[in-house]
Design an enzyme around this catalytic site. Sequence first.
Site, PDB file in Angstrom:
ATOM      1  N   HIS A  68      -3.095  10.419  -0.046  1.00  0.00           N
ATOM      2  CA  HIS A  68      -3.160   9.093  -0.664  1.00  0.00           C
ATOM      3  C   HIS A  68      -3.003   9.185  -2.172  1.00  0.00           C
ATOM      4  O   HIS A  68      -2.266   8.429  -2.775  1.00  0.00           O
ATOM      5  CB  HIS A  68      -4.515   8.445  -0.355  1.00  0.00           C
ATOM      6  CG  HIS A  68      -4.477   7.553   0.829  1.00  0.00           C
ATOM      7  ND1 HIS A  68      -5.271   6.450   0.955  1.00  0.00           N
ATOM      8  CD2 HIS A  68      -3.726   7.593   1.939  1.00  0.00           C
ATOM      9  CE1 HIS A  68      -5.017   5.859   2.107  1.00  0.00           C
ATOM     10  NE2 HIS A  68      -4.093   6.535   2.721  1.00  0.00           N
ATOM     11  N   GLU A  99       0.831  -1.208   0.000  1.00  0.00           N
ATOM     12  CA  GLU A  99       0.000   0.000   0.000  1.00  0.00           C
ATOM     13  C   GLU A  99       0.870   1.264   0.000  1.00  0.00           C
ATOM     14  O   GLU A  99       1.665   1.481   0.923  1.00  0.00           O
ATOM     15  CB  GLU A  99      -0.942  -0.011   1.218  1.00  0.00           C
ATOM     16  CG  GLU A  99      -1.973   1.096   1.144  1.00  0.00           C
ATOM     17  CD  GLU A  99      -3.016   1.040   2.260  1.00  0.00           C
ATOM     18  OE1 GLU A  99      -3.311  -0.057   2.784  1.00  0.00           O
ATOM     19  OE2 GLU A  99      -3.542   2.121   2.592  1.00  0.00           O
ATOM     20  N   LYS A 126      -7.723  -1.069  11.307  1.00  0.00           N
ATOM     21  CA  LYS A 126      -7.064  -1.468  10.050  1.00  0.00           C
ATOM     22  C   LYS A 126      -5.873  -0.550   9.795  1.00  0.00           C
ATOM     23  O   LYS A 126      -4.793  -0.986   9.399  1.00  0.00           O
ATOM     24  CB  LYS A 126      -8.068  -1.420   8.893  1.00  0.00           C
ATOM     25  CG  LYS A 126      -7.548  -1.964   7.574  1.00  0.00           C
ATOM     26  CD  LYS A 126      -6.814  -0.967   6.713  1.00  0.00           C
ATOM     27  CE  LYS A 126      -6.398  -1.578   5.382  1.00  0.00           C
ATOM     28  NZ  LYS A 126      -5.582  -0.655   4.571  1.00  0.00           N
ATOM     29  N   ASP A 166       4.795 -13.884  11.574  1.00  0.00           N
ATOM     30  CA  ASP A 166       3.491 -14.371  11.116  1.00  0.00           C
ATOM     31  C   ASP A 166       2.451 -13.251  11.270  1.00  0.00           C
ATOM     32  O   ASP A 166       1.973 -12.981  12.375  1.00  0.00           O
ATOM     33  CB  ASP A 166       3.140 -15.586  11.999  1.00  0.00           C
ATOM     34  CG  ASP A 166       1.836 -16.243  11.634  1.00  0.00           C
ATOM     35  OD1 ASP A 166       0.999 -15.605  10.964  1.00  0.00           O
ATOM     36  OD2 ASP A 166       1.638 -17.405  12.038  1.00  0.00           O
TER      37      ASP A 166
HETATM   38  C1  MEV Z   1      -6.095   3.153   4.896  1.00  0.00           C
HETATM   39  O1  MEV Z   1      -5.302   2.035   4.534  1.00  0.00           O
HETATM   40  C2  MEV Z   1      -6.184   3.256   6.408  1.00  0.00           C
HETATM   41  C3  MEV Z   1      -7.119   4.348   6.905  1.00  0.00           C
HETATM   42  O2  MEV Z   1      -8.409   4.173   6.345  1.00  0.00           O
HETATM   43  C4  MEV Z   1      -7.162   4.234   8.413  1.00  0.00           C
HETATM   44  C5  MEV Z   1      -8.216   5.107   9.062  1.00  0.00           C
HETATM   45  O3  MEV Z   1      -9.200   5.477   8.397  1.00  0.00           O
HETATM   46  O4  MEV Z   1      -8.039   5.375  10.262  1.00  0.00           O
HETATM   47  C6  MEV Z   1      -6.639   5.714   6.481  1.00  0.00           C
END
Ligand code: MEV
Length: 425
Positions: free
Chosen positions: A378, A76, A258, A274
Amino acid sequence: MKFYEMAPERRRARMQAEGSLSPQDAELLARSGRLDPAVADGLIENQIGQFALPLGVARGLVVNGEPRDVPMVTEESSVVAAASNGARIAALNGGVAAHAPAEHRVRAEVVFADVLDRDAALAILSSRRRDVFDVARRAKPSIVARGGGLRDVSVEPVRDEFLKIALDIDVQAAMGANIADTIAEAVAAAAGDWIGVRALTAILTNAVPGGQAVTAEIVLDPATVACRGIAGDEVAEGVARLSRLAEADVERAVTHNKGIMNGISAAVLATGNDTRAVEAGAHAFAARTGRYRPLAVWSMEEGRLVGRIAVPLQVGVVGGATTSLPAARAAQRIARYLPDNGSTPSVAAYQETLAALGLVQNLAALRALAGPGIQAGHMALQASNLAISAGARGGEIAAVAAALQSRSKDLETAKSVLGALRSDP
Ligand code: MEV
């Protein structure tokens, strides 16, 4: 020139000059990307190829007063950039304070089903505690010699159907799955004889014993989180509010976590650990109260933005792929996870760095969300990805990515920019 603006070889040279990369590891990383065919074939079953991913480094993450360059492997685009950004802000505020449990324990479970007289079996197993320790010692003398081994045993019924022996094992610097499984299988065989029932299963759990987690905390001056013309106070309030939202809304908590795991998993993969064990343990921990909750929370306290994370981290720095993959070993050396004075290896420094990384990764995401939004950063990083997807190679990638910064960032535009570049180089 800034580190991220350099070519990879200049980045390696800079790290060598700074002393965080040895000439041998620089050489290894320069030609890494392909495993020795025999190593690749030996690592998994039915190996037919190799799958390369970029290895990057989040620079200068200050953990307990020590700056660390943290190697990360990820597909990513924004992950290493966000980690570096979070690390930079952390460094402005004295870094992250992190704490790993004193003992690195994992738990294994031996479970029996359909035990006819459960009370009698419970009594037998409870009275054989000492024997369980003997069996464990004989099953894995090497971990005892290294100062670890079985630390605690408990026996409990699970619903009406099952009877469980939980074995808490100090696995020292290893991730511990092999150690725990070996001990569990030996205990299963012995205990099965004692109660006259064959065990249903004997295996490590990826949940941590007693909810033991690694913790980290950071205290930030709001001025240091100002973002693209938005005042620090406003961004800091926004980060705290987003944290409350993650506590209130499970759907947001999942994405919040995430983002944390973006950093942790990338740094776990870089060391040959792992990732699935860590992910499973983290998400189970997030749901330990019966409701899925954020692993890291932020609040305004006396005018400061304070972030705290608690996350279980089932990782190791000896054994398995952490030892056999040369690039994983190099990653551990870069971040100095193992002591270089020959003292007993421990996972604590690695775990503390991972927790700190998860916290600053979360900070970078929430700061962007509370500030200009996630797409601004991003999409700028996504431009190289689009260029590559459009077919750009070598120097074309940077040229197409640069042209995309002022254009609409989609595949069609990337293709047309590439076409124009090729027809008029
Ligand atoms: C993107 O990989 C992760 C985010 O969505 C985490 C978040 O929204 O806190 C930017």
